[in-house]
Write a protein that holds these residues in place. Structure first.
Motif, mmCIF file in Angstrom:
data_model
loop_
_atom_site.group_PDB
_atom_site.id
_atom_site.type_symbol
_atom_site.label_atom_id
_atom_site.label_comp_id
_atom_site.label_asym_id
_atom_site.label_seq_id
_atom_site.Cartn_x
_atom_site.Cartn_y
_atom_site.Cartn_z
ATOM 1 N N UNK A 122 0.942 -1.036 0.009
ATOM 2 C CA UNK A 122 0.022 0.114 0.020
ATOM 3 C C UNK A 122 0.680 1.279 0.015
ATOM 4 N N UNK A 123 2.035 1.172 0.770
ATOM 5 C CA UNK A 123 2.814 2.506 0.950
ATOM 6 C C UNK A 123 2.836 2.990 2.085
ATOM 7 N N UNK A 124 3.575 4.087 2.666
ATOM 8 C CA UNK A 124 3.507 4.627 3.746
ATOM 9 C C UNK A 124 3.672 6.189 3.655
ATOM 10 N N UNK A 125 3.298 6.946 4.860
ATOM 11 C CA UNK A 125 3.129 8.140 5.051
ATOM 12 C C UNK A 125 4.076 8.343 6.285
ATOM 13 N N UNK A 126 4.827 9.519 6.082
ATOM 14 C CA UNK A 126 5.772 10.100 7.269
ATOM 15 C C UNK A 126 5.984 11.567 7.105
ATOM 16 N N UNK A 127 7.618 11.770 7.625
ATOM 17 C CA UNK A 127 7.959 13.146 7.314
ATOM 18 C C UNK A 127 9.215 13.148 6.503
ATOM 19 N N UNK A 128 9.355 14.283 5.856
ATOM 20 C CA UNK A 128 10.563 14.599 5.085
ATOM 21 C C UNK A 128 11.365 15.947 5.733
ATOM 22 N N UNK A 166 19.422 26.129 2.590
ATOM 23 C CA UNK A 166 18.111 26.047 2.623
ATOM 24 C C UNK A 166 17.481 25.024 3.570
ATOM 25 N N UNK A 167 16.456 25.133 4.215
ATOM 26 C CA UNK A 167 15.780 24.082 5.069
ATOM 27 C C UNK A 167 14.368 23.858 4.679
ATOM 28 N N UNK A 168 13.820 22.880 5.165
ATOM 29 C CA UNK A 168 12.049 22.850 4.917
ATOM 30 C C UNK A 168 12.054 21.265 5.453
ATOM 31 N N UNK A 169 10.796 21.284 5.366
ATOM 32 C CA UNK A 169 9.896 20.030 5.663
ATOM 33 C C UNK A 169 8.850 19.863 5.351
ATOM 34 N N UNK A 170 8.118 18.527 5.055
ATOM 35 C CA UNK A 170 6.937 18.074 4.426
ATOM 36 C C UNK A 170 6.383 16.809 4.848
ATOM 37 N N UNK A 171 5.367 16.404 4.583
ATOM 38 C CA UNK A 171 4.807 15.098 4.572
ATOM 39 C C UNK A 171 5.269 14.497 3.467
ATOM 40 N N UNK A 172 5.674 13.182 3.724
ATOM 41 C CA UNK A 172 5.931 12.372 2.538
ATOM 42 C C UNK A 172 5.343 11.043 2.512
ATOM 43 N N UNK A 173 4.803 10.817 1.338
ATOM 44 C CA UNK A 173 3.846 9.652 0.882
ATOM 45 C C UNK A 173 4.576 8.891 -0.079
ATOM 46 N N UNK A 174 4.702 7.746 -0.149
ATOM 47 C CA UNK A 174 5.378 6.510 -0.870
ATOM 48 C C UNK A 174 4.202 5.516 -1.024
ATOM 49 N N UNK A 175 3.728 5.458 -2.564
ATOM 50 C CA UNK A 175 2.881 4.484 -2.939
ATOM 51 C C UNK A 175 3.393 3.845 -4.308
ATOM 52 N N UNK A 176 3.839 2.635 -3.823
ATOM 53 C CA UNK A 176 4.245 1.633 -5.045
ATOM 54 C C UNK A 176 3.005 1.259 -5.710
ATOM 55 N N UNK A 177 3.113 1.072 -7.051
ATOM 56 C CA UNK A 177 2.097 0.627 -7.906
ATOM 57 C C UNK A 177 2.186 -0.795 -8.522
ATOM 58 N N UNK A 178 3.549 -1.406 -8.993
ATOM 59 C CA UNK A 178 3.780 -2.278 -9.581
ATOM 60 C C UNK A 178 5.000 -2.886 -8.925
ATOM 61 N N UNK A 179 4.911 -4.324 -8.654
ATOM 62 C CA UNK A 179 5.902 -5.067 -8.215
ATOM 63 C C UNK A 179 6.472 -6.299 -9.066
ATOM 64 N N UNK A 180 7.601 -6.454 -9.423
ATOM 65 C CA UNK A 180 8.179 -7.492 -9.901
ATOM 66 C C UNK A 180 9.156 -8.266 -9.053
ATOM 67 N N UNK A 181 8.831 -9.279 -8.540
ATOM 68 C CA UNK A 181 9.885 -9.892 -7.674
ATOM 69 C C UNK A 181 10.383 -11.256 -8.201
ATOM 70 N N UNK A 225 4.809 20.943 1.530
ATOM 71 C CA UNK A 225 6.341 21.470 1.772
ATOM 72 C C UNK A 225 6.412 22.769 2.075
ATOM 73 N N UNK A 226 7.000 23.030 3.347
ATOM 74 C CA UNK A 226 7.412 24.436 3.840
ATOM 75 C C UNK A 226 8.894 24.577 3.429
ATOM 76 N N UNK A 227 9.313 25.575 2.628
ATOM 77 C CA UNK A 227 10.893 25.854 2.463
ATOM 78 C C UNK A 227 11.042 26.958 2.986
ATOM 79 N N UNK A 228 12.109 27.077 3.504
ATOM 80 C CA UNK A 228 12.994 28.446 4.201
ATOM 81 C C UNK A 228 14.226 28.646 3.582
ATOM 82 N N UNK A 229 14.476 29.735 3.027
ATOM 83 C CA UNK A 229 15.749 30.333 2.605
ATOM 84 C C UNK A 229 16.764 30.463 3.480
ATOM 85 N N UNK A 230 17.927 30.344 3.024
ATOM 86 C CA UNK A 230 19.236 30.429 3.565
ATOM 87 C C UNK A 230 19.407 31.751 4.282
#
Length: 175
Positions: A116-122, A134-149, A170-175
């Motif tokens: 399904x994937x995962x949700x977290x922070x970046x 530069x600094x910043x942070x966001x929510x990160x979501x990874x959604x795989x769609x196809x797997x070949x094992x 994504x909240x981005x702050x300058x240097x």
């Protein structure tokens, strides 16, 4: 999108000329990458596997006019999967590369479910050239769609997947 906003979005790879941004200026936006993931799955316990993989692909910034290709992203991933519950936790790092060679990088972690994937922070942790400081942070979501094992003779499994990585608010702050 104003010239100021384009300069800030540039900190994640859009090679757009614009004025420098001040330390107190914060820009919020969404981005995504369509990636291919290649890795190895290794059993680490009776009901647990670990995945070590790399993800890479083109990076897009969402604008009022639709997605704007902004460069490329490469990410490393380490994930543990509990095969009984199908719960997963993952962490890694990413490097964003703009057309002019400037880079930005950061670290992430997430939790979710296998396939399904995962949700977290970046968290953006640095950069080079025009992205230094530069600094910043966001929510990160990874959604795989196809797997070949592919099962290997040594007991490991190669995993080739495709999917999408999203950076939301994504909240981005300058240097």
């Amino acid at each position: 999108m104003t010239m100021f906003a384009r300069a800030l979005v540039g900190a994640l790879c859009v090679a757009v000329a614009g004025p420098a941004f001040a330390q107190d200026d914060v820009q919020t936006f969404n981005a995504f990458a369509v990636v291919n993931a290649n890795g190895t799955i290794v059993r680490s316990a009776e009901k647990q596997v670990v995945v070590a993989a790399s993800l890479s692909g083109p990076l897009f910034i969402e604008t009022d006019e639709g997605p704007q290709q902004a460069g490329r992203v490469s990410c490393a991933l380490s994930s543990k999967i509990d095969q009984a519950s199908r719960k997963t936790s993952a962490s890694g790092g990413c490097t964003f590369t703009a057309g002019d060679g400037a880079t930005a990088w950061g670290e992430w972690d997430c939790a979710g479910y296998e396939l399904v994937g995962c949700r977290g922070t970046f968290k953006l942790t640095g950069g080079t050239a025009r992205f230094a400081g530069a600094t910043g942070e966001s929510t990160l979501v990874w959604r795989p769609t196809v797997h070949e094992l592919k099962k290997q003779l040594d007991g490991t499994t190669l995993d080739n997947a495709s999917g999408i990585v999203l950076w939301r608010d994504f909240k981005l702050k300058g240097k």
